[in-house]
Design a protein around this motif. Structure first.
Motif, mmCIF file in Angstrom:
data_model
loop_
_atom_site.group_PDB
_atom_site.id
_atom_site.type_symbol
_atom_site.label_atom_id
_atom_site.label_comp_id
_atom_site.label_asym_id
_atom_site.label_seq_id
_atom_site.Cartn_x
_atom_site.Cartn_y
_atom_site.Cartn_z
ATOM 1 N N HIS A 42 7.672 -13.100 3.808
ATOM 2 C CA HIS A 42 7.295 -11.663 3.745
ATOM 3 C C HIS A 42 7.173 -11.081 2.050
ATOM 4 O O HIS A 42 6.559 -10.176 1.842
ATOM 5 N N LEU A 43 7.711 -12.103 1.363
ATOM 6 C CA LEU A 43 7.389 -11.929 -0.324
ATOM 7 C C LEU A 43 6.080 -12.226 -0.580
ATOM 8 O O LEU A 43 5.407 -11.565 -1.398
ATOM 9 N N LYS A 44 5.262 -12.989 0.255
ATOM 10 C CA LYS A 44 3.912 -13.440 0.079
ATOM 11 C C LYS A 44 2.760 -12.434 0.905
ATOM 12 O O LYS A 44 1.832 -12.190 0.165
ATOM 13 N N ASN A 45 3.506 -12.092 2.147
ATOM 14 C CA ASN A 45 2.594 -11.109 2.814
ATOM 15 C C ASN A 45 2.943 -9.730 3.091
ATOM 16 O O ASN A 45 2.045 -9.068 3.883
ATOM 17 N N ASN A 46 4.025 -9.157 2.581
ATOM 18 C CA ASN A 46 4.257 -7.918 3.034
ATOM 19 C C ASN A 46 4.554 -7.159 1.662
ATOM 20 O O ASN A 46 5.662 -7.349 0.925
ATOM 21 N N SER A 47 3.730 -6.185 1.177
ATOM 22 C CA SER A 47 3.799 -5.286 0.041
ATOM 23 C C SER A 47 5.121 -4.715 0.183
ATOM 24 O O SER A 47 5.478 -4.323 -1.052
ATOM 25 N N SER A 48 5.247 -4.044 1.197
ATOM 26 C CA SER A 48 6.595 -3.045 1.392
ATOM 27 C C SER A 48 7.673 -3.912 0.914
ATOM 28 O O SER A 48 8.618 -3.383 0.226
ATOM 29 N N LYS A 61 0.450 -8.744 6.447
ATOM 30 C CA LYS A 61 -0.841 -8.909 6.448
ATOM 31 C C LYS A 61 -1.298 -9.730 7.437
ATOM 32 O O LYS A 61 -0.527 -10.707 8.062
ATOM 33 N N GLY A 62 -2.430 -9.188 8.121
ATOM 34 C CA GLY A 62 -2.930 -10.019 9.303
ATOM 35 C C GLY A 62 -2.417 -9.286 10.639
ATOM 36 O O GLY A 62 -2.815 -9.434 11.720
ATOM 37 N N PHE A 63 -1.463 -8.212 10.277
ATOM 38 C CA PHE A 63 -1.045 -7.532 11.562
ATOM 39 C C PHE A 63 -1.418 -6.093 11.548
ATOM 40 O O PHE A 63 -1.547 -5.479 10.403
ATOM 41 N N ALA A 79 5.658 -9.852 11.763
ATOM 42 C CA ALA A 79 5.083 -8.620 11.667
ATOM 43 C C ALA A 79 5.598 -7.564 10.735
ATOM 44 O O ALA A 79 5.029 -6.690 9.980
ATOM 45 N N HIS A 80 6.878 -7.782 10.568
ATOM 46 C CA HIS A 80 7.938 -6.783 9.899
ATOM 47 C C HIS A 80 9.134 -7.261 9.680
ATOM 48 O O HIS A 80 10.056 -7.694 10.366
ATOM 49 N N PRO A 81 9.421 -6.935 8.232
ATOM 50 C CA PRO A 81 10.685 -7.579 7.638
ATOM 51 C C PRO A 81 11.843 -7.053 8.228
ATOM 52 O O PRO A 81 12.128 -5.593 7.924
ATOM 53 N N ILE A 123 10.244 3.889 13.732
ATOM 54 C CA ILE A 123 9.374 3.188 14.517
ATOM 55 C C ILE A 123 9.355 1.994 13.797
ATOM 56 O O ILE A 123 9.279 1.843 12.701
ATOM 57 N N PHE A 124 9.144 0.952 14.769
ATOM 58 C CA PHE A 124 9.289 -0.531 13.923
ATOM 59 C C PHE A 124 8.331 -1.571 14.914
ATOM 60 O O PHE A 124 7.623 -1.000 15.930
ATOM 61 N N ALA A 125 8.184 -2.618 14.532
ATOM 62 C CA ALA A 125 7.048 -3.547 15.167
ATOM 63 C C ALA A 125 7.790 -4.937 15.056
ATOM 64 O O ALA A 125 8.468 -5.530 14.236
ATOM 65 N N LYS A 126 7.259 -5.589 16.165
ATOM 66 C CA LYS A 126 7.661 -7.155 16.160
ATOM 67 C C LYS A 126 6.131 -7.877 16.550
ATOM 68 O O LYS A 126 5.345 -7.246 17.102
#
Length: 437
Positions: free
Chosen positions: A49-55, A89-91, A305-307, A110-113
């Motif tokens: 998530h540190l590499k792929n999730n800007s949030s 990223k990618g999701f 997909a979501h941290p 709302i959340f995602a997996k």
């Protein structure tokens, strides 16, 4: 046997076969190697998530980490922005499982997996129910849940129930006439298990007690009752087991995460260590040892997909001293952090304390069916209850004396008899509510 439940998951893009294989692989890891497995998964999901999730990068303020305890504690407020901004990223909104929390904590979102992570959740649930002889592909469920009341939503849910071999008892109206209808369904259908919200199932058990009926005697196929989403008090568990004539299993989960804990065959509330990492923290975010009470903070080890990393779920609990990395045991679930009553003396008390104190007193004669407590001012509480007759002065004085003894003197209580209690849209009953700002 036609495994329709598994096939329906597979058809919806959730790789249940692969998820079950992964779960078996994790469960085969020896106890002495399990801590290494957990540490590796923690590092892997954070790095991802540190590499792929800007949030998450923005929240963490870094793109790599050295010390687990330096990572931020995530809360529901961190998710109060559009889901698309929180995905890795990618999701996209089209290739993930999307759902929303019930909002019982006051901060719905709302959340995602990712689809494999969601399949792993189902693999875990299937595994746990299997401990008690339940097979989702063949066992018939008596389902005590809410249901959408709009026509399309209602039909959709009913069709899903039909496909997934379950019969839904709508819990928004639980008058005696409706409960009599429930009873007739148990007489005519071969249910294997009961599953649903604790308060509704307890209400049905009280109805059976009133009629002097043991459910298994009229529905002999019943094996087990699994209660979820609301607190299960020990006296209620005793009532359920007596009136149903079957074992009662306690489940603790969160839709955004996974199954968190499930009662095993030895009666222990076994924490899910396969897909989650559970910590107990104090108010300063220091990790507490087993046996100490604190905030339940959870990391989802597989959701790319979501941290959900060091996520404060909003509950307070204790991990048993006999816990191990592979088999943590939840000793006690105390309640939600936002269900704390602040008293005039400055004392803080879990709202469920009031519930414990009053519950045993006002249910002595079986008159009161259910009740909730609302704090309206720092020293003032409303007790709303459903009963055949109004509480008498003797019962009221007993409650006031018990609260003075267990909490503090000088608190003001108003008793309000109602025909039915207010439930959330999902059908859950919030047993203590603070209206204090």
């Amino acid at each position: 046997m036609f495994r329709f439940f598994d096939i329906s998951l597979q058809l919806n893009g959730f790789p249940i076969k692969e998820a079950k294989a992964e779960l078996r692989k994790i469960q085969s890891i020896p106890e002495q190697e399990f801590e290494i497995f957990i540490e590796n998964k923690k590092k892997e999901i954070v790095d991802y998530h540190l590499k792929n999730n800007s949030s998450y990068q923005e929240l963490a303020g870094k793109t790599n980490f050295q010390n687990w305890n330096d990572l931020p504690i995530m809360t529901k407020k961190d998710f109060q922005k559009p889901l698309i901004e929180r995905l890795s990223k990618g999701f996209s909104l089209k290739n993930v499982y999307i759902n929303k929390t019930s909002g019982s904590s006051g901060d719905p979102f709302i959340f995602a997996k990712d689809k494999f992570s969601h399949a792993l959740t189902w693999a875990n649930i299937i595994n746990r129910f299997g401990w008690h002889g339940i097979d989702f592909n063949s066992s018939y469920q008596a389902r005590f849940y809410g249901i959408p009341l709009d026509f399309i939503g209602n039909r959709k849910e009913r069709f899903k129930d039909f496909l997934l071999h379950r019969f839904r008892f709508s819990i928004f109206n639980m008058s005696d006439d409706v409960l009599e209808g429930f009873l007739q369904q148990f007489k005519s259908k071969k249910f294997d298990y009961i599953n649903g919200y604790t308060s509704s199932i307890v209400l049905f058990a009280k109805f059976l007690r009133q009629k002097k009926i043991v459910l298994k005697e009229i529905c002999p196929t019943l094996k087990v009752c699994v209660v979820t989403s609301e607190m299960l008090f020990e006296e209620d568990k005793i009532l359920l087991e007596k009136q149903f004539g079957i074992p009662v299993v306690n489940e603790y989960g969160a839709s955004e995460l996974d199954l968190i804990a499930f009662q095993n065959r030895d009666g222990e509330w076994q924490v899910n260590s396969e897909t989650l990492f559970v910590e107990i923290l104090d108010d300063n975010n220091i990790v507490l040892p087993y046996g100490k009470e604190g905030r339940i903070v959870i990391t989802s080890l597989f959701n790319k997909a979501h941290p959900f990393i060091r996520y404060d779920i909003g509950d307070i609990g204790i991990l048993d001293e006999k816990s191990t990395p592979k088999k943590p045991i939840l000793k006690k679930l105390i309640g939600r952090t936002n269900d704390i009553a602040i008293l005039p003396s400055g004392k803080k008390s879990p709202g469920l304390t009031f519930y414990y104190v009053t519950k045993s007193i006002i249910e002595d004669d079986g008159n009161v069916k259910e009740f909730i407590i609302k704090q309206t001012k720092i020293d003032t509480f409303d007790i709303e209850y459903v009963s055949k007759t109004e509480l008498n002065l003797e019962q009221i004085h007993k409650i006031e004396d018990a609260i003075a003894l267990y909490l503090e003197k000088g608190l003001v209580f108003t008793f309000v008899r109602k025909e039915k209690l207010e439930r959330s849209k999902s059908g859950k009953l919030k047993q203590f509510v603070s209206l204090m700002k």
